[in-house]
Write a protein that holds these residues in place. Sequence first.
Motif, PDB file in Angstrom:
ATOM      1  N   GLU A 269       0.833  -1.222   0.000  1.00 62.30           N
ATOM      2  CA  GLU A 269       0.000   0.000   0.000  1.00 62.30           C
ATOM      3  C   GLU A 269       0.864   1.266   0.000  1.00 62.30           C
ATOM      4  O   GLU A 269       0.595   2.208  -0.734  1.00 62.30           O
ATOM      5  N   VAL A 270       1.910   1.292   0.844  1.00 58.95           N
ATOM      6  CA  VAL A 270       2.729   2.520   0.905  1.00 58.95           C
ATOM      7  C   VAL A 270       3.561   2.685  -0.363  1.00 58.95           C
ATOM      8  O   VAL A 270       4.071   3.766  -0.642  1.00 58.95           O
ATOM      9  N   GLY A 271       3.680   1.623  -1.152  1.00 58.93           N
ATOM     10  CA  GLY A 271       4.425   1.716  -2.408  1.00 58.93           C
ATOM     11  C   GLY A 271       3.607   2.291  -3.550  1.00 58.93           C
ATOM     12  O   GLY A 271       4.141   2.613  -4.616  1.00 58.93           O
ATOM     13  N   LYS A 272       2.297   2.419  -3.354  1.00 53.88           N
ATOM     14  CA  LYS A 272       1.436   2.911  -4.444  1.00 53.88           C
ATOM     15  C   LYS A 272       1.591   4.420  -4.635  1.00 53.88           C
ATOM     16  O   LYS A 272       1.693   5.176  -3.681  1.00 53.88           O
ATOM     17  N   GLU A 273       1.510   4.814  -5.915  1.00 51.42           N
ATOM     18  CA  GLU A 273       1.703   6.221  -6.306  1.00 51.42           C
ATOM     19  C   GLU A 273       0.679   7.161  -5.656  1.00 51.42           C
ATOM     20  O   GLU A 273       1.007   8.256  -5.246  1.00 51.42           O
ATOM     21  N   GLU A 274      -0.603   6.691  -5.590  1.00 52.21           N
ATOM     22  CA  GLU A 274      -1.684   7.606  -5.182  1.00 52.21           C
ATOM     23  C   GLU A 274      -1.697   7.962  -3.690  1.00 52.21           C
ATOM     24  O   GLU A 274      -2.534   8.726  -3.253  1.00 52.21           O
ATOM     25  N   GLN A 275      -0.772   7.404  -2.943  1.00 53.57           N
ATOM     26  CA  GLN A 275      -0.686   7.742  -1.510  1.00 53.57           C
ATOM     27  C   GLN A 275      -0.302   9.210  -1.321  1.00 53.57           C
ATOM     28  O   GLN A 275       0.560   9.729  -2.023  1.00 53.57           O
ATOM     29  N   ILE A 276      -0.957   9.872  -0.345  1.00 51.32           N
ATOM     30  CA  ILE A 276      -0.579  11.263  -0.029  1.00 51.32           C
ATOM     31  C   ILE A 276       0.795  11.207   0.637  1.00 51.32           C
ATOM     32  O   ILE A 276       0.999  10.460   1.610  1.00 51.32           O
ATOM     33  N   GLU A 277       1.711  12.016   0.092  1.00 50.80           N
ATOM     34  CA  GLU A 277       3.121  12.001   0.527  1.00 50.80           C
ATOM     35  C   GLU A 277       3.280  12.071   2.050  1.00 50.80           C
ATOM     36  O   GLU A 277       3.967  11.252   2.641  1.00 50.80           O
ATOM     37  N   GLU A 278       2.593  13.037   2.663  1.00 52.08           N
ATOM     38  CA  GLU A 278       2.756  13.268   4.108  1.00 52.08           C
ATOM     39  C   GLU A 278       2.306  12.041   4.925  1.00 52.08           C
ATOM     40  O   GLU A 278       3.005  11.575   5.811  1.00 52.08           O
ATOM     41  N   GLN A 279       1.112  11.516   4.549  1.00 50.85           N
ATOM     42  CA  GLN A 279       0.577  10.354   5.280  1.00 50.85           C
ATOM     43  C   GLN A 279       1.470   9.130   5.062  1.00 50.85           C
ATOM     44  O   GLN A 279       1.736   8.364   5.987  1.00 50.85           O
ATOM     45  N   ARG A 280       1.949   9.006   3.830  1.00 51.45           N
ATOM     46  CA  ARG A 280       2.812   7.877   3.479  1.00 51.45           C
ATOM     47  C   ARG A 280       4.102   7.902   4.306  1.00 51.45           C
ATOM     48  O   ARG A 280       4.520   6.889   4.873  1.00 51.45           O
TER      49      ARG A 280
END
Length: 451
Positions: free
Chosen positions: A416-427
Amino acid sequence: QKKKLLEELGENRLPYVTPADADFHQLWKTKYSKLIFRKSDTVPEELHQQVQESFLTLQKHSCFFQDLVRIKGKDFLTPVSRILIGNPGCTYKYLNTRLFTVPWPTEGYDIKYCSPQIHDACKALIRLNDYLHIEAVKALQGQHLFETKEIKDTTVIDREQNFATSLTEKGSISKDQSSCVSEDDYVSLKNRTSYNLTLLNYMDPLQMLYLKQEPYFGMGNMAVSWHHDENLVERSTVAVYSYSCEGSAVEESNEQKLKGRDPAVWHVGLKVAWDIETPGLAIPLHQGDFYLMLDDLNMTHQHCVLAGFSPRFSSTHRVAECSRGTLEYIFRQCELALQNLQTDSDSMALSLKSLETAVVKQVEEIHNEVEFEWLRQFWFQGKRYLKCTDWWLKPMAKLEEFWKKMEIMTSLVLSEVGKEEQIEEQRNETISCFLLVLTERQKLRKEWTAR
């Protein structure tokens, strides 16, 4: 603290007393009054017989084991061999080693023992447990009443008689006296004396190549060094029943007039923790004697066990602090973690319900707890329990299933954290908290592999 104390002592030794010394009772009542000692003739003969048979049965079935414990990052085999018997699903942790109870016969539990003799041995120990519980309640009530009487009565009370008889005290508290104890106090007394397990010890000193010398008082060979018992409910009583297989070696030595403690006889040693003003106590332990460490004695004082010449068993009954040490607890933790895992009803694909940092952190910490506090602790030396019962195998298999699901949850977080659509800050927040727990896991896996 120990180093500092020994430096301060240099070549000198601290004084200690035994019951043969004139000032023994005076020291006992002023500095060690929360130690209650009972001679073997205060215990019912039938109970002695059952308990002593149970020790010999467990030994005959090779149920006593030396524990591999960890002190300051190093592993040591204990000189004493042990087995833990108690409430089903209960564990006891000391020196970074978790012991799992061989369950004693308990209503509502299906416990299959390897032989009827082992069943009988565990049954005898639960009888001893019940007996010592009643004795501890009586002793605490007696002390509680004595304290209240002293507070109310400002005149000086002669306490000599009370402690002189405590060595061989038989009597119980009468009905009218016990009614002085409030309901709250009674519940507290019950909680602090309801032993949930006993740690059995066995040692034959003559089979030991080397025993440590007692360092502060010069009391001689130690079977167990100075310590406080750990992992107990605060201010709970510890009860110890002693059974030394006494023979001719002991009798011969008793004929000699010795200064200090008789080296042929087992003793319990007591001292005020980290104090070099107060003399120590060394109390002889004969076949079937028992003693109680009441209230906060285990916290304010330290005790050791001094080896005699003959083999000795002991049954040490404790109120283990196992709020985080029962099967019930760890299964609850697993259920909590697995709430974050969902299965798609059509594709049966697994996914996480939430990627919130707090949720991910909680799940991964439980994952570590299951692996390092339970599975690895059990299989590290757990096969030995099969000599008594296979009771732990099913719950351990269940825990392993939970652990496998948590391994899947870890890889799901990673993908999940590897996916592009993750919000940078939350990731970034998720990764940094996740990494901490994973680093800890990696470190502990290396440590356990080495062990």
